[in-house]
Scaffold this motif. Structure first.
Motif, PDB file in Angstrom:
ATOM      1  N   LYS A  23      -3.347  21.190 -11.384  1.00  0.00           N
ATOM      2  CA  LYS A  23      -2.997  22.065 -12.507  1.00  0.00           C
ATOM      3  C   LYS A  23      -3.730  21.684 -13.794  1.00  0.00           C
ATOM      4  CE  LYS A  23       1.206  24.113 -14.527  1.00  0.00           C
ATOM      5  NZ  LYS A  23       2.680  24.004 -14.665  1.00  0.00           N
ATOM      6  N   GLY A  24      -4.371  20.501 -13.790  1.00  0.00           N
ATOM      7  CA  GLY A  24      -5.134  20.083 -14.959  1.00  0.00           C
ATOM      8  C   GLY A  24      -4.484  19.004 -15.795  1.00  0.00           C
ATOM      9  N   TYR A  25      -3.356  18.455 -15.336  1.00  0.00           N
ATOM     10  CA  TYR A  25      -2.701  17.380 -16.067  1.00  0.00           C
ATOM     11  C   TYR A  25      -3.457  16.064 -15.860  1.00  0.00           C
ATOM     12  CZ  TYR A  25       1.551  20.225 -16.768  1.00  0.00           C
ATOM     13  OH  TYR A  25       2.448  21.187 -17.147  1.00  0.00           O
ATOM     14  N   ILE A  26      -3.280  15.134 -16.798  1.00  0.00           N
ATOM     15  CA  ILE A  26      -3.785  13.771 -16.632  1.00  0.00           C
ATOM     16  C   ILE A  26      -2.688  12.982 -15.918  1.00  0.00           C
ATOM     17  CG2 ILE A  26      -4.548  11.673 -17.802  1.00  0.00           C
ATOM     18  CD1 ILE A  26      -5.429  13.504 -20.148  1.00  0.00           C
ATOM     19  N   VAL A  27      -3.003  12.477 -14.722  1.00  0.00           N
ATOM     20  CA  VAL A  27      -1.992  11.844 -13.875  1.00  0.00           C
ATOM     21  C   VAL A  27      -2.366  10.399 -13.579  1.00  0.00           C
ATOM     22  CG1 VAL A  27      -0.869  11.903 -11.604  1.00  0.00           C
ATOM     23  CG2 VAL A  27      -1.371  14.045 -12.800  1.00  0.00           C
ATOM     24  N   THR A  28      -1.407   9.495 -13.798  1.00  0.00           N
ATOM     25  CA  THR A  28      -1.542   8.102 -13.381  1.00  0.00           C
ATOM     26  C   THR A  28      -0.285   7.732 -12.594  1.00  0.00           C
ATOM     27  OG1 THR A  28      -0.531   7.308 -15.442  1.00  0.00           O
ATOM     28  CG2 THR A  28      -2.947   7.467 -15.374  1.00  0.00           C
ATOM     29  N   GLY A  29      -0.332   6.558 -11.932  1.00  0.00           N
ATOM     30  CA  GLY A  29       0.842   6.165 -11.167  1.00  0.00           C
ATOM     31  C   GLY A  29       0.789   4.730 -10.706  1.00  0.00           C
ATOM     32  N   SER A  30       1.943   4.254 -10.270  1.00  0.00           N
ATOM     33  CA  SER A  30       2.073   2.896  -9.742  1.00  0.00           C
ATOM     34  C   SER A  30       2.950   2.930  -8.502  1.00  0.00           C
ATOM     35  CB  SER A  30       2.721   1.962 -10.773  1.00  0.00           C
ATOM     36  OG  SER A  30       1.959   1.870 -11.950  1.00  0.00           O
ATOM     37  N   ASP A  31       2.776   1.900  -7.652  1.00  0.00           N
ATOM     38  CA  ASP A  31       3.669   1.696  -6.509  1.00  0.00           C
ATOM     39  C   ASP A  31       3.394   0.309  -5.958  1.00  0.00           C
ATOM     40  OD1 ASP A  31       5.585   2.254  -4.524  1.00  0.00           O
ATOM     41  OD2 ASP A  31       4.929   4.341  -4.426  1.00  0.00           O
ATOM     42  N   LEU A  48      -5.207   7.083  -6.641  1.00  0.00           N
ATOM     43  CA  LEU A  48      -4.657   5.885  -6.012  1.00  0.00           C
ATOM     44  C   LEU A  48      -4.714   4.714  -6.998  1.00  0.00           C
ATOM     45  CD1 LEU A  48      -3.588   4.757  -3.257  1.00  0.00           C
ATOM     46  CD2 LEU A  48      -5.924   3.949  -2.856  1.00  0.00           C
ATOM     47  N   PRO A  49      -3.595   4.025  -7.244  1.00  0.00           N
ATOM     48  CA  PRO A  49      -3.621   2.875  -8.164  1.00  0.00           C
ATOM     49  C   PRO A  49      -4.631   1.829  -7.706  1.00  0.00           C
ATOM     50  CG  PRO A  49      -1.348   3.474  -7.601  1.00  0.00           C
ATOM     51  CD  PRO A  49      -2.238   4.283  -6.702  1.00  0.00           C
ATOM     52  N   GLU A  50      -5.356   1.241  -8.658  1.00  0.00           N
ATOM     53  CA  GLU A  50      -6.357   0.235  -8.302  1.00  0.00           C
ATOM     54  C   GLU A  50      -5.709  -0.995  -7.691  1.00  0.00           C
ATOM     55  OE1 GLU A  50      -8.940  -0.764 -11.480  1.00  0.00           O
ATOM     56  OE2 GLU A  50      -9.617   1.295 -11.829  1.00  0.00           O
ATOM     57  N   THR A  51      -4.525  -1.335  -8.194  1.00  0.00           N
ATOM     58  CA  THR A  51      -3.789  -2.503  -7.704  1.00  0.00           C
ATOM     59  C   THR A  51      -2.347  -2.101  -7.469  1.00  0.00           C
ATOM     60  OG1 THR A  51      -5.202  -3.935  -9.056  1.00  0.00           O
ATOM     61  CG2 THR A  51      -3.191  -4.911  -8.171  1.00  0.00           C
ATOM     62  N   PHE A  52      -1.783  -2.519  -6.325  1.00  0.00           N
ATOM     63  CA  PHE A  52      -0.384  -2.212  -6.062  1.00  0.00           C
ATOM     64  C   PHE A  52       0.515  -3.153  -6.866  1.00  0.00           C
ATOM     65  CE2 PHE A  52      -1.407  -0.445  -1.572  1.00  0.00           C
ATOM     66  CZ  PHE A  52      -1.826   0.745  -2.157  1.00  0.00           C
ATOM     67  N   GLY A  53       1.628  -2.623  -7.314  1.00  0.00           N
ATOM     68  CA  GLY A  53       2.583  -3.396  -8.104  1.00  0.00           C
ATOM     69  C   GLY A  53       3.035  -2.598  -9.312  1.00  0.00           C
ATOM     70  N   TRP A  54       3.876  -3.231 -10.113  1.00  0.00           N
ATOM     71  CA  TRP A  54       4.421  -2.572 -11.310  1.00  0.00           C
ATOM     72  C   TRP A  54       3.853  -3.256 -12.555  1.00  0.00           C
ATOM     73  CZ3 TRP A  54       6.254   1.365  -8.941  1.00  0.00           C
ATOM     74  CH2 TRP A  54       6.948   1.237  -7.735  1.00  0.00           C
ATOM     75  N   PHE A  55       3.344  -2.476 -13.496  1.00  0.00           N
ATOM     76  CA  PHE A  55       2.650  -3.022 -14.664  1.00  0.00           C
ATOM     77  C   PHE A  55       3.161  -2.327 -15.920  1.00  0.00           C
ATOM     78  CE2 PHE A  55      -0.092  -3.135 -10.935  1.00  0.00           C
ATOM     79  CZ  PHE A  55      -0.418  -4.474 -10.857  1.00  0.00           C
TER      80      PHE A  55
END
Length: 453
Positions: A23-31, A48-55
């Motif tokens: 849809k055009g949103y800027i999306v980031t995420g963690s897991d 896909l997060p570059e590194t898994f974990g919570w930051f």
């Protein structure tokens, strides 16, 4: 908008992330862990997060919103940082409502059948080139994602799950959608870790019906007495539209649906799926699809992923797998397969895997669920019980619950695999049922074994 997902890797969450990215949103995420196919699909879109974990440093005041998944915990460091900064924090269903509050919301609810009914509706609409927004719990042929969101579409179709919204929002998801058009397919006790009594579980559906927008409608299965009680008791100012299973017949392993134009062959089978079809038809008609157009499209519907999915076929054996795990789903699926293939030996492999299925009181709900099977087998791993921190379940308890003297009960993955491979599959239909993975059994390898023997 700049959106961050806490627990982006979940089946529903990663599909919402893909939809917002599209849809055009800027999306980031963690897991902390992401499995396939989520991992590959997120990587393909650069999410896909570059590194898994919570930051916690990922959470800044530049974010317009944070979407919190059920996989996260209430003390998640990213969540705590978002709360500290006073950011907008949404559960998955809350955000879907925000995206759809100016649309006509069609919500499909029920303990069973909701994924299939939602999938049928989307298949029919797609067949006739009617573009709608949607969220469905299974991957469908002809659809890139399980979530699709636009600014322009008037309708959104939502699968209405009764499970909890997020670690900090204990409301069932379908309480948050406020449907204009709703469907209720059936009520059979589930999720006992959250709803400890049947009455408490039924109450969630009462709230759902009462949440329908005034002047809206509820299409409901009049063959389910719990559904009828809930709908009839509601004083909400809505239209109440009952449906029932249509007439059909089975000839030589082919289900024929009675239509005004005569018997029509369809790909799905079983009384429960014909009931699902009837509900889908009325919802489609509410959305402007006439009956003839519905029948034309539904004849090509092959089923939702993991729902009575044919995975192998040889002259002597046909193999299905199904997501069925709750008692009502197991009973309906087993009955459907036996009805479709009455002259074949039915071998049913059921894996007990969920929190509910290891509860001694809830186990009693499985009584008769495997009765249509000629060879009933229940498999479970004691380690799964231990991981859920539950008391051990004994073979005697399972045997007593199912009320089958000839029930085979297995608790070792290797022994279960040996049993599966050693069975005689001449003139049989095989049914695998689980929301798990059968102790790591490779169904593709089993398929090759059948083909070579």
């Amino acid at each position: 908008m700049n959106i961050h997902f806490i627990a982006i890797g979940g089946s529903a969450m990663h599909n919402l992330a893909l939809a917002l990215n599209h849809k055009g949103y800027i999306v980031t995420g963690s897991d902390d862990v992401i499995f396939e196919p989520s991992k590959t699909r997120l990587a393909a879109e650069g999410l896909l997060p570059e590194t898994f974990g919570w930051f916690s440093e990922k959470i800044t005041s530049n974010l317009d919103a944070v979407i919190l998944g059920m996989h996260a915990k209430a003390d998640n460091p990213e969540l705590l940082k978002a709360q500290e900064l006073g950011l907008e924090i949404y559960s998955y269903p809350e955000f879907l409502y925000e995206q759809s509050k100016n649309k006509t919301r069609v919500v499909i609810g029920g303990s069973h059948g909701k994924t299939t009914i939602t999938s049928m509706i989307l298949h029919v609409l797609n067949y006739h080139n009617r573009d709608v927004d949607y969220m469905v719990g299974a991957q469908l042929d002809g659809f890139d994602r399980m979530v699709h969101l636009t600014e322009k579409n008037d309708f959104i179709i939502l699968e209405g799950d009764e499970y909890l919204s997020s670690p900090i929002d204990r409301r069932p998801k379908f309480h948050l959608y406020k449907p204009n058009i709703a469907l209720l397919s059936g009520i059979a006790w589930d999720h006992i870790n959250v709803f400890p009594t049947f009455d408490n579980y039924v109450e969630q559906f009462q709230i759902f019906v009462d949440s329908i927008v005034k002047g809206g409608s509820i299409t409901y299965n009049e063959e389910d007495e719990n559904v009828v009680k809930v709908v009839e008791a509601s004083e909400n100012a809505i239209r109440k539209l009952p449906y029932h299973t249509p007439e059909y017949s089975v000839e030589n392993g082919q289900t024929l649906l009675d239509t005004p134009e005569g018997p029509m062959p369809i790909e799905v089978f079983g009384k429960h799926n014909l009931s699902n079809l009837a509900g889908a038809k009325w919802i489609c008609q509410n959305m402007g699809i006439d009956e003839d157009d519905f029948y034309e499209a539904i004849g090509t519907f092959k089923g939702a992923s993991k729902r009575l999915e044919k995975i192998a076929e040889s002259p002597s054996c046909i193999v299905y797998k199904d997501f069925a795990h709750s008692p009502s789903k197991v009973a309906a699926t087993t009955k459907a397969v036996k009805e479709q293939y009455p002259d074949r030996k039915l071998i049913a492999f059921l894996e007990l895997h969920t929190y509910s299925s290891f509860n001694p009181e809830f186990l009693k709900e499985y009584k008769g669920a495997l009765d249509p099977a000629d060879v009933p087998v229940v498999f479970y791993l004691p380690e799964s019980v231990a991981i859920k921190k539950l008391n051990p379940v004994t073979a005697a308890q399972i045997s007593e619950a199912f009320q089958r003297d000839d029930l085979t009960i297995m608790t070792d993955a290797l022994a279960f695999k040996d049993y599966v491979y050693a069975e005689d599959y001449d003139n049989t239909v095989v049914l695998f049922m689980s929301s798990g993975n059968y102790g790591g059994l490779d169904l593709e390898a089993f398929k090759r074994h059948l083909e070579n023997n």
